[in-house]
Scaffold this motif. Structure first.
Motif, PDB file in Angstrom:
ATOM      1  N   ARG A 286       6.757   8.262  15.823  1.00  0.00           N
ATOM      2  CA  ARG A 286       5.368   8.715  15.879  1.00  0.00           C
ATOM      3  C   ARG A 286       4.446   7.561  16.247  1.00  0.00           C
ATOM      4  NH1 ARG A 286       3.267  11.290  10.683  1.00  0.00           N
ATOM      5  NH2 ARG A 286       4.103   9.354   9.837  1.00  0.00           N
ATOM      6  N   PRO A 287       3.336   7.835  16.943  1.00  0.00           N
ATOM      7  CA  PRO A 287       2.357   6.788  17.215  1.00  0.00           C
ATOM      8  C   PRO A 287       1.789   6.249  15.909  1.00  0.00           C
ATOM      9  CG  PRO A 287       1.945   8.734  18.555  1.00  0.00           C
ATOM     10  CD  PRO A 287       2.977   9.121  17.551  1.00  0.00           C
ATOM     11  N   GLY A 288       1.346   5.020  15.950  1.00  0.00           N
ATOM     12  CA  GLY A 288       0.765   4.411  14.765  1.00  0.00           C
ATOM     13  C   GLY A 288      -0.558   5.036  14.405  1.00  0.00           C
ATOM     14  N   PRO A 289      -1.117   4.662  13.264  1.00  0.00           N
ATOM     15  CA  PRO A 289      -2.382   5.234  12.822  1.00  0.00           C
ATOM     16  C   PRO A 289      -3.525   4.801  13.723  1.00  0.00           C
ATOM     17  CG  PRO A 289      -1.751   3.387  11.438  1.00  0.00           C
ATOM     18  CD  PRO A 289      -0.600   3.637  12.355  1.00  0.00           C
ATOM     19  N   ALA A 290      -4.613   5.527  13.639  1.00  0.00           N
ATOM     20  CA  ALA A 290      -5.786   5.196  14.450  1.00  0.00           C
ATOM     21  C   ALA A 290      -6.300   3.817  14.086  1.00  0.00           C
ATOM     22  CB  ALA A 290      -6.873   6.237  14.223  1.00  0.00           C
ATOM     23  N   GLU A 291      -6.994   3.184  14.997  1.00  0.00           N
ATOM     24  CA  GLU A 291      -7.501   1.834  14.798  1.00  0.00           C
ATOM     25  C   GLU A 291      -8.410   1.806  13.572  1.00  0.00           C
ATOM     26  OE1 GLU A 291      -9.949  -1.605  17.276  1.00  0.00           O
ATOM     27  OE2 GLU A 291      -9.483   0.337  18.171  1.00  0.00           O
ATOM     28  N   GLY A 292      -8.225   0.767  12.760  1.00  0.00           N
ATOM     29  CA  GLY A 292      -9.063   0.615  11.581  1.00  0.00           C
ATOM     30  C   GLY A 292      -8.402   1.052  10.294  1.00  0.00           C
ATOM     31  N   ARG A 293      -7.348   1.856  10.358  1.00  0.00           N
ATOM     32  CA  ARG A 293      -6.708   2.318   9.135  1.00  0.00           C
ATOM     33  C   ARG A 293      -5.843   1.240   8.506  1.00  0.00           C
ATOM     34  NH1 ARG A 293      -3.772   7.875  10.108  1.00  0.00           N
ATOM     35  NH2 ARG A 293      -3.135   7.429   7.964  1.00  0.00           N
ATOM     36  N   LEU A 294      -5.407   0.267   9.292  1.00  0.00           N
ATOM     37  CA  LEU A 294      -4.625  -0.848   8.767  1.00  0.00           C
ATOM     38  C   LEU A 294      -5.448  -2.117   8.907  1.00  0.00           C
ATOM     39  CD1 LEU A 294      -1.030  -0.082  10.084  1.00  0.00           C
ATOM     40  CD2 LEU A 294      -2.039   0.464   7.885  1.00  0.00           C
ATOM     41  N   GLY A 295      -6.501  -2.174   8.162  1.00  0.00           N
ATOM     42  CA  GLY A 295      -7.415  -3.289   8.304  1.00  0.00           C
ATOM     43  C   GLY A 295      -7.115  -4.468   7.417  1.00  0.00           C
ATOM     44  N   SER A 296      -6.027  -4.432   6.633  1.00  0.00           N
ATOM     45  CA  SER A 296      -5.723  -5.534   5.731  1.00  0.00           C
ATOM     46  C   SER A 296      -4.216  -5.657   5.572  1.00  0.00           C
ATOM     47  CB  SER A 296      -6.375  -5.307   4.365  1.00  0.00           C
ATOM     48  OG  SER A 296      -5.802  -4.195   3.717  1.00  0.00           O
ATOM     49  N   ALA A 297      -3.797  -6.835   5.047  1.00  0.00           N
ATOM     50  CA  ALA A 297      -2.371  -7.040   4.801  1.00  0.00           C
ATOM     51  C   ALA A 297      -1.850  -6.074   3.743  1.00  0.00           C
ATOM     52  CB  ALA A 297      -2.126  -8.484   4.354  1.00  0.00           C
ATOM     53  N   GLY A 298      -2.685  -5.763   2.760  1.00  0.00           N
ATOM     54  CA  GLY A 298      -2.270  -4.814   1.736  1.00  0.00           C
ATOM     55  C   GLY A 298      -2.056  -3.424   2.289  1.00  0.00           C
ATOM     56  N   ALA A 299      -2.929  -2.995   3.217  1.00  0.00           N
ATOM     57  CA  ALA A 299      -2.776  -1.674   3.823  1.00  0.00           C
ATOM     58  C   ALA A 299      -1.499  -1.608   4.655  1.00  0.00           C
ATOM     59  CB  ALA A 299      -3.989  -1.352   4.691  1.00  0.00           C
ATOM     60  N   LEU A 300      -1.178  -2.697   5.350  1.00  0.00           N
ATOM     61  CA  LEU A 300       0.063  -2.736   6.120  1.00  0.00           C
ATOM     62  C   LEU A 300       1.276  -2.670   5.189  1.00  0.00           C
ATOM     63  CD1 LEU A 300       1.656  -3.097   8.734  1.00  0.00           C
ATOM     64  CD2 LEU A 300       1.375  -5.574   8.481  1.00  0.00           C
ATOM     65  N   ALA A 301       1.217  -3.417   4.076  1.00  0.00           N
ATOM     66  CA  ALA A 301       2.323  -3.381   3.117  1.00  0.00           C
ATOM     67  C   ALA A 301       2.518  -1.976   2.562  1.00  0.00           C
ATOM     68  CB  ALA A 301       2.059  -4.370   1.980  1.00  0.00           C
ATOM     69  N   TRP A 302       1.420  -1.287   2.272  1.00  0.00           N
ATOM     70  CA  TRP A 302       1.534   0.083   1.761  1.00  0.00           C
ATOM     71  C   TRP A 302       2.134   0.997   2.810  1.00  0.00           C
ATOM     72  CZ3 TRP A 302       2.206   3.237  -1.938  1.00  0.00           C
ATOM     73  CH2 TRP A 302       1.892   4.591  -1.816  1.00  0.00           C
ATOM     74  N   ARG A 303       1.719   0.813   4.059  1.00  0.00           N
ATOM     75  CA  ARG A 303       2.265   1.621   5.145  1.00  0.00           C
ATOM     76  C   ARG A 303       3.779   1.434   5.254  1.00  0.00           C
ATOM     77  NH1 ARG A 303       1.355   5.785   8.933  1.00  0.00           N
ATOM     78  NH2 ARG A 303       2.575   5.349  10.791  1.00  0.00           N
ATOM     79  N   LEU A 304       4.245   0.195   5.066  1.00  0.00           N
ATOM     80  CA  LEU A 304       5.663  -0.103   5.217  1.00  0.00           C
ATOM     81  C   LEU A 304       6.487   0.368   4.021  1.00  0.00           C
ATOM     82  CD1 LEU A 304       5.423  -3.725   6.676  1.00  0.00           C
ATOM     83  CD2 LEU A 304       6.028  -1.648   7.917  1.00  0.00           C
ATOM     84  N   GLN A 305       5.886   0.378   2.842  1.00  0.00           N
ATOM     85  CA  GLN A 305       6.665   0.630   1.635  1.00  0.00           C
ATOM     86  C   GLN A 305       6.357   1.966   0.960  1.00  0.00           C
ATOM     87  OE1 GLN A 305       8.074  -2.332  -0.858  1.00  0.00           O
ATOM     88  NE2 GLN A 305       6.905  -4.013   0.023  1.00  0.00           N
ATOM     89  N   ARG A 306       5.460   2.754   1.515  1.00  0.00           N
ATOM     90  CA  ARG A 306       5.069   3.976   0.820  1.00  0.00           C
ATOM     91  C   ARG A 306       6.223   4.969   0.712  1.00  0.00           C
ATOM     92  NH1 ARG A 306       1.025   6.571   5.447  1.00  0.00           N
ATOM     93  NH2 ARG A 306       2.643   7.001   7.019  1.00  0.00           N
ATOM     94  N   GLY A 307       7.088   5.002   1.708  1.00  0.00           N
ATOM     95  CA  GLY A 307       8.238   5.908   1.640  1.00  0.00           C
ATOM     96  C   GLY A 307       9.158   5.558   0.483  1.00  0.00           C
ATOM     97  N   ALA A 308       9.411   4.252   0.300  1.00  0.00           N
ATOM     98  CA  ALA A 308      10.263   3.827  -0.805  1.00  0.00           C
ATOM     99  C   ALA A 308       9.620   4.149  -2.147  1.00  0.00           C
ATOM    100  CB  ALA A 308      10.548   2.332  -0.701  1.00  0.00           C
ATOM    101  N   VAL A 309       8.321   3.916  -2.245  1.00  0.00           N
ATOM    102  CA  VAL A 309       7.623   4.208  -3.501  1.00  0.00           C
ATOM    103  C   VAL A 309       7.715   5.703  -3.821  1.00  0.00           C
ATOM    104  CG1 VAL A 309       5.389   4.215  -4.667  1.00  0.00           C
ATOM    105  CG2 VAL A 309       6.065   2.244  -3.284  1.00  0.00           C
ATOM    106  N   LEU A 310       7.502   6.531  -2.813  1.00  0.00           N
ATOM    107  CA  LEU A 310       7.572   7.981  -3.029  1.00  0.00           C
ATOM    108  C   LEU A 310       8.974   8.401  -3.443  1.00  0.00           C
ATOM    109  CD1 LEU A 310       6.320  10.802  -2.890  1.00  0.00           C
ATOM    110  CD2 LEU A 310       6.893  10.844  -0.440  1.00  0.00           C
TER     111      LEU A 310
END
Length: 538
Positions: A286-310
């Motif tokens: 899938r294409p990545g999120p719209a510009e601005g949704r990953l505005g921080s290192a923490g948001a990127l980390a959540w994007r990468l690890q949210r599947g594992a957390v769920l």
């Protein structure tokens, strides 16, 4: 034979050998890379299985006691769902009942990690493209990965068969081959998923989800009938393992199910591997999120690890509910056996058998949660070695901020899954919801201590990072079999979980909890400081 026929056959052999060129070299490379991980997995699983007969003999010393245990287990649906049905009251039969399914489960996890690591993960990092530029066949990497998994499962099967031979040669051999067979079924399944997905993280998650589904199907089938004959049980490879009936009129023909599944899934994986380019996948990304949704290192980390957390959250909620349901049958499990009561009280405290059983289940959830926090922390290691961290750090993002985003997910996620595990445990039990949830939350400092150790090892040197798995595995091993083997308390105290109060039912002791929190903070701080000072990817 005509010259034309010889030429055609020679061409087929030439194409076959060309597709597998370099397999031996790649296999040696795989085994070298996994020289720590594979022996650790095989050793822990093997020790869990081989230590059980003596533990059972110490607790149920007479045939009458073992026969009484088998009868009680067959009439308890919640315990059948957890361990499966009992087919023999011998020491070997009770060993296969108590630990066989979990040994197969862990063998499946080990195998999927090995195969994904040496296939999709190599492609995702770009190393496979470099290797493929040499004289390496198209299917050589996949073959080497599957052979590496075969080596690990083969050694595990021999270890189990040899270690349990004294309980009955035929039963030991079927159990060992069955555990190794489960591992190879999920190795070839991971090989298929690795061709379909473009992300190693997604490949591990999907294969792990299939492994979890196999466990759920087996549990659902065994909860309804007491002889393993449910269609749901036969759908699951873990159900095949129990239906071999090791040490109880062995069904050798069940091994053919493992062989057929491995051959068919392996053939599908080979066909898929020959129909795609290196680095590509059959399922579109899938294409990545719209510009601005990953505005921080923490948001990127959540994007990468949210599947594992769920995934971990849902798993802990379900596991907690299952353990809570088992609590109602705790008195049946113990019966009048004082040795069993002693083991459960050593695991969960002296505050009555029900509270002790609950405390023991809380401790098991905590020790398994330690595996989550280690895997989440070491996601930093994966991002660094795959060079995905480099473009992030090339921007206005410091190492502390980059690492902090992942550590918040790791430590916060551990707290979340323990909260959900406590909710499931309390709801499954139907009583003392607040006390049970509080007991689960008390496990967090010990979990965080092991997470802090993972940060320390990774921060000092990435080469030391796999040692965190050894620490988490040791804690799990001590908590699982230490009480049954009557391991001295001084050895049990090597695990941070050995210092926590036994809740619910026991007295709350804040001093060890606060000390463990301080140790976790100190280890994490030193690890982050080491990360800031060292060179990356060294």
């Amino acid at each position: 034979m005509t010259t034309a026929t010889q030429a055609v056959r020679g061409g087929v052999r030439s194409r076959g050998s060309r597709h597998l060129a370099g397999t031996g070299t790649l296999l040696r490379f795989c085994l070298r890379r996994d020289r720590l991980m594979m022996p650790l997995w095989v050793g822990v699983i093997g020790l869990m299985v081989l230590s059980l007969p003596n533990s059972l003999k110490a607790v149920y010393s007479t045939p009458a006691e073992r026969a009484d245990l088998a009868r009680q287990m067959l009439t308890n649906g919640s315990l059948r769902a957890t361990y499966g049905p009992v087919f023999s009251d011998s020491l070997g039969g009770l060993t296969a009942w108590r630990i066989g399914g979990y040994a197969g489960l862990f063998a499946g996890i080990m195998s999927l990690l090995v195969v994904v690591r040496h296939t999709r993960e190599e492609e995702e990092s770009g190393r496979q493209e470099l290797i493929s530029s040499a004289m390496v066949g198209r299917r050589a990497p996949l073959t080497a990965a599957l052979l590496a998994a075969l080596v690990a499962n083969g050694v595990l099967a021999l270890l189990i068969a040899g270690g349990l031979a004294g309980q009955g040669g035929a039963g030991a051999l079927t159990l060992g081959l069955g555990v190794g067979g489960v591992g190879m079924v999920f190795a070839t399944m991971a090989a298929i998923v690795a061709q379909l997905t473009e992300s190693a993280r997604l490949a591990k998650g999907l294969t792990g989800g299939l492994l979890g589904a196999a466990f759920v199907l087996r549990a659902a089938g065994d909860s309804s009938v007491n002889d393993g004959s449910s269609p749901l049980t036969w759908v699951s490879p873990l159900g095949w393992l129990e239906n071999q009936r090791s040490f109880a009129a062995e069904r050798w023909w069940v091994l053919s199910l493992f062989a057929a599944a491995v051959v068919i899934q392996g053939a599908v994986a080979y066909q898929l591997a020959g129909r795609r380019d290196v680095g590509m996948s059959f399922l579109p990304t899938r294409p990545g999120p719209a510009e601005g949704r990953l505005g921080s290192a923490g948001a990127l980390a959540w994007r990468l690890q949210r599947g594992a957390v769920l995934g971990w959250s849902l798993g802990f909620l379900a596991a907690g509910a299952a353990f809570g349901g088992m609590t109602k049958g705790a008195s049946d499990l113990v019966g009048t056996n004082e040795k069993t009561r002693h083991i459960i009280e050593r695991m969960g405290g002296q505050s009555g058998i029900t509270d002790a059983f609950l405390a023991a289940m809380v401790g098991m959830l905590g020790m398994v949660a330690a595996l989550y926090v280690v895997s989440s922390v070491l996601r930093l290691h994966g991002e660094e070695t795959s060079q995905r961290a480099e473009p992030v750090l090339a921007n206005a993002v410091g190492r502390s901020r980059w690492a902090g985003g992942h550590l918040v997910i790791a430590f916060g996620g551990a707290a979340l899954i323990m909260l959900l595990g406590g909710l499931g445990l309390g709801l499954g039990y139907g009583h003392e919801l607040g006390a049970v949830v509080g007991a689960c939350l008390v496990q967090i400092p010990a979990i965080w201590t092991l997470g802090g150790l993972a940060v320390l090892l990774y921060g000092v040197s990435p080469r030391l990072a796999p040692g965190a798995w050894g620490a988490a595995g040791l804690a799990l091993l001590l908590g699982w079999i230490g009480p049954a083997l009557d391991v001295p308390q001084s050895v049990m105290d090597l695990s941070p979980f050995g210092h926590l109060p036994k809740l619910p039912g026991g007295d709350m002791a804040w001093t060890p909890v606060l000390i463990l929190l301080g140790v976790a903070v100190a280890l994490t701080a030193v690890g982050v400081a080491g990360l800031r000072r060292r060179d990356m990817s060294t």
